[in-house]
Design a protein around this motif. Structure first.
Motif, PDB file in Angstrom:
ATOM      1  N   THR A  76       0.716  -1.208   0.001  1.00 36.27           N
ATOM      2  CA  THR A  76      -0.046   0.117   0.004  1.00 36.27           C
ATOM      3  C   THR A  76       0.761   1.301   0.031  1.00 36.27           C
ATOM      4  N   GLN A  77       1.893   1.255   0.788  1.00 31.26           N
ATOM      5  CA  GLN A  77       2.803   2.373   0.727  1.00 31.26           C
ATOM      6  C   GLN A  77       4.348   1.738   0.467  1.00 31.26           C
ATOM      7  N   LEU A  78       5.349   2.694  -0.212  1.00 33.90           N
ATOM      8  CA  LEU A  78       6.766   2.277  -0.192  1.00 33.90           C
ATOM      9  C   LEU A  78       7.333   2.740   0.969  1.00 33.90           C
ATOM     10  N   ILE A  79       7.129   4.084   1.296  1.00 33.98           N
ATOM     11  CA  ILE A  79       7.717   4.764   2.538  1.00 33.98           C
ATOM     12  C   ILE A  79       6.685   5.026   3.616  1.00 33.98           C
ATOM     13  N   GLY A  80       7.167   4.909   4.713  1.00 32.33           N
ATOM     14  CA  GLY A  80       6.321   4.966   5.893  1.00 32.33           C
ATOM     15  C   GLY A  80       7.047   6.053   6.995  1.00 32.33           C
ATOM     16  N   LYS A  81       7.869   5.238   7.826  1.00 27.77           N
ATOM     17  CA  LYS A  81       8.704   5.524   8.860  1.00 27.77           C
ATOM     18  C   LYS A  81       9.770   6.457   8.351  1.00 27.77           C
ATOM     19  N   TYR A  82      10.187   6.384   7.187  1.00 25.32           N
ATOM     20  CA  TYR A  82      11.292   7.333   6.500  1.00 25.32           C
ATOM     21  C   TYR A  82      10.729   8.638   6.409  1.00 25.32           C
ATOM     22  N   LEU A  89       7.053   1.009   9.756  1.00 23.20           N
ATOM     23  CA  LEU A  89       8.121   0.663   9.045  1.00 23.20           C
ATOM     24  C   LEU A  89       7.346  -0.258   7.596  1.00 23.20           C
ATOM     25  N   GLN A  90       7.761   0.118   6.424  1.00 24.61           N
ATOM     26  CA  GLN A  90       7.447  -0.627   5.121  1.00 24.61           C
ATOM     27  C   GLN A  90       8.146  -1.379   4.658  1.00 24.61           C
ATOM     28  N   LEU A  91       8.034  -2.570   3.954  1.00 20.70           N
ATOM     29  CA  LEU A  91       8.484  -3.714   3.409  1.00 20.70           C
ATOM     30  C   LEU A  91       9.745  -2.898   2.406  1.00 20.70           C
ATOM     31  N   TYR A  92       9.439  -1.915   1.561  1.00 16.41           N
ATOM     32  CA  TYR A  92      10.420  -1.248   0.562  1.00 16.41           C
ATOM     33  C   TYR A  92      11.479  -0.699   1.572  1.00 16.41           C
ATOM     34  N   GLU A  93      11.185   0.263   2.578  1.00 21.80           N
ATOM     35  CA  GLU A  93      12.225   0.823   3.432  1.00 21.80           C
ATOM     36  C   GLU A  93      13.196  -0.045   3.918  1.00 21.80           C
ATOM     37  N   PHE A  94      12.692  -1.258   4.531  1.00 20.97           N
ATOM     38  CA  PHE A  94      13.397  -2.385   5.159  1.00 20.97           C
ATOM     39  C   PHE A  94      14.387  -3.090   4.303  1.00 20.97           C
ATOM     40  N   LEU A  95      13.788  -3.397   3.130  1.00 18.08           N
ATOM     41  CA  LEU A  95      14.466  -4.200   2.222  1.00 18.08           C
ATOM     42  C   LEU A  95      15.658  -3.275   1.570  1.00 18.08           C
ATOM     43  N   ASN A  96      15.556  -2.041   1.524  1.00 17.47           N
ATOM     44  CA  ASN A  96      16.604  -1.094   1.144  1.00 17.47           C
ATOM     45  C   ASN A  96      17.626  -0.348   1.992  1.00 17.47           C
ATOM     46  N   PHE A  97      17.528  -0.799   3.503  1.00 18.48           N
ATOM     47  CA  PHE A  97      18.301  -0.083   4.469  1.00 18.48           C
ATOM     48  C   PHE A  97      18.047   1.114   4.471  1.00 18.48           C
ATOM     49  N   MET A  98      17.176   1.794   4.113  1.00 31.81           N
ATOM     50  CA  MET A  98      16.742   3.390   3.972  1.00 31.81           C
ATOM     51  C   MET A  98      17.590   4.085   5.147  1.00 31.81           C
ATOM     52  N   SER A  99      18.099   4.971   4.956  1.00 31.14           N
ATOM     53  CA  SER A  99      18.982   5.833   6.145  1.00 31.14           C
ATOM     54  C   SER A  99      17.893   6.343   7.250  1.00 31.14           C
ATOM     55  N   GLY A 100      18.550   6.434   8.226  1.00 29.63           N
ATOM     56  CA  GLY A 100      17.733   6.982   9.308  1.00 29.63           C
ATOM     57  C   GLY A 100      16.713   6.045  10.062  1.00 29.63           C
ATOM     58  N   GLU A 113      25.038  -5.984   3.172  1.00 27.00           N
ATOM     59  CA  GLU A 113      23.883  -5.892   3.812  1.00 27.00           C
ATOM     60  C   GLU A 113      23.029  -7.084   3.936  1.00 27.00           C
ATOM     61  N   THR A 114      22.493  -7.717   4.873  1.00 23.67           N
ATOM     62  CA  THR A 114      21.892  -8.767   4.879  1.00 23.67           C
ATOM     63  C   THR A 114      20.716  -8.779   5.759  1.00 23.67           C
ATOM     64  N   LEU A 115      19.473  -9.343   5.851  1.00 23.80           N
ATOM     65  CA  LEU A 115      18.420  -9.465   7.057  1.00 23.80           C
ATOM     66  C   LEU A 115      18.247 -11.043   6.904  1.00 23.80           C
ATOM     67  N   GLN A 116      17.409 -11.176   8.127  1.00 27.01           N
ATOM     68  CA  GLN A 116      17.003 -12.555   8.518  1.00 27.01           C
ATOM     69  C   GLN A 116      15.533 -12.821   7.966  1.00 27.01           C
ATOM     70  N   LEU A 117      15.158 -13.966   7.415  1.00 24.21           N
ATOM     71  CA  LEU A 117      13.868 -14.209   6.935  1.00 24.21           C
ATOM     72  C   LEU A 117      13.264 -15.331   7.571  1.00 24.21           C
ATOM     73  N   GLU A 118      12.428 -15.321   8.642  1.00 25.47           N
ATOM     74  CA  GLU A 118      11.891 -16.443   9.002  1.00 25.47           C
ATOM     75  C   GLU A 118      10.382 -16.654   8.352  1.00 25.47           C
ATOM     76  N   PHE A 119      10.288 -18.028   7.923  1.00 25.11           N
ATOM     77  CA  PHE A 119       8.994 -18.440   7.249  1.00 25.11           C
ATOM     78  C   PHE A 119       8.521 -19.621   8.291  1.00 25.11           C
ATOM     79  N   THR A 120       7.233 -19.201   8.837  1.00 22.37           N
ATOM     80  CA  THR A 120       6.704 -20.334   9.558  1.00 22.37           C
ATOM     81  C   THR A 120       5.466 -20.869   9.172  1.00 22.37           C
ATOM     82  N   VAL A 121       5.431 -21.990   9.173  1.00 21.39           N
ATOM     83  CA  VAL A 121       4.465 -22.820   8.439  1.00 21.39           C
ATOM     84  C   VAL A 121       3.417 -23.541   9.524  1.00 21.39           C
TER      85      VAL A 121
END
Length: 169
Positions: A76-82, A89-100, A113-121
Motif C-alpha cells: 500500500t505504501q513504499l515509504i512510511g517511517k522514513y 516501517l514499510q517493506l520497501y524501506e526495510f529491504l533497502n536499508f533506508m537511512s535514518g 547488508e543482509t537480513l534474516q527471513l523467518e518463514f513459519t508454516v
C-alpha cells in the motif's frame, strides 16, 4: 508426534523479516497474499570425463552454492517511517536499508547488508508446524508492479548459506 498429510497453503504461512539488532531486532511481518515464497538449494557437481566418456568418468562435489530466494507481496505504501517517524516501517524501506531508520545488517560490518527471513508454516491439523530460517539474505533485485487488483513488490535475492535452518514448532 507424527507428521500429518494435510497440505499447507498460503493461509498457513507467515514471513517475518528481522534485522541484526542484538537486543530486540526490528521486524516486519509480510503478508504473502500471492503465496509465492520460493527458494532453491543447489548442489554443484564437477563431471570428470575419461577421454570424453561419461560412462568411464566420475563425479566430484563442486563449490558450495548459496540459496536463491524470492517472494511477492502486495503493498500500500513504499515509504512510511522514513517520511514520518510515527508511521510503521514499510517493506520497501526495510529491504533497502533506508537511512535514518537504524536497520542493522545480520552480516558483519563491511560485508554486504543482509537480513534474516523467518518463514513459519502452521500445520492446519495442529501437529507439526515448521520454522524455516534464512539468516543472511541479501537483495539482488526489487521490482514494483502496478496492477488492476493490487500493486506488487517482488523480491529476489540470495541467502549466504547452503541450506536454511528448519525446525519443528
Amino acid at each position: 508426534m507424527a507428521v500429518t498429510n494435510v497440505t499447507r497453503n498460503l493461509r498457513d504461512g507467515e514471513l517475518v523479516i528481522k534485522d541484526g539488532t542484538s537486543e530486540t531486532p526490528q521486524s516486519l511481518t509480510v503478508l504473502l497474499d500471492e503465496g509465492d515464497l520460493s527458494w532453491t538449494q543447489r548442489s554443484n557437481t564437477i563431471e570428470v570425463k575419461d577421454r570424453g566418456s561419461v560412462a568411464a568418468g566420475h563425479t566430484r562435489p563442486g563449490d558450495e552454492e548459496s540459496i536463491a530466494l524470492s517472494f511477492t507481496a502486495k503493498w500500500t505504501q513504499l515509504i512510511g517511517k522514513y517520511n514520518d517517524s510515527g508511521d510503521p516501517l514499510q517493506l520497501y524501506e526495510f529491504l533497502n536499508f533506508m537511512s535514518g531508520l537504524n536497520i542493522v545488517s545480520t552480516s558483519q560490518s563491511g560485508e554486504q547488508e543482509t537480513l534474516q527471513l523467518e518463514f513459519t508454516v502452521t500445520d492446519p491439523a495442529g501437529v507439526a508446524g515448521e520454522k524455516i530460517v534464512f539468516a543472511k539474505v541479501y537483495r539482488e533485485s526489487l521490482t514494483m508492479n502496478e496492477g488492476d487488483e493490487a500493486n506488487l513488490i517482488s523480491f529476489s535475492g540470495r541467502d549466504f548459506e547452503v541450506a536454511p535452518v528448519i525446525s519443528r514448532q
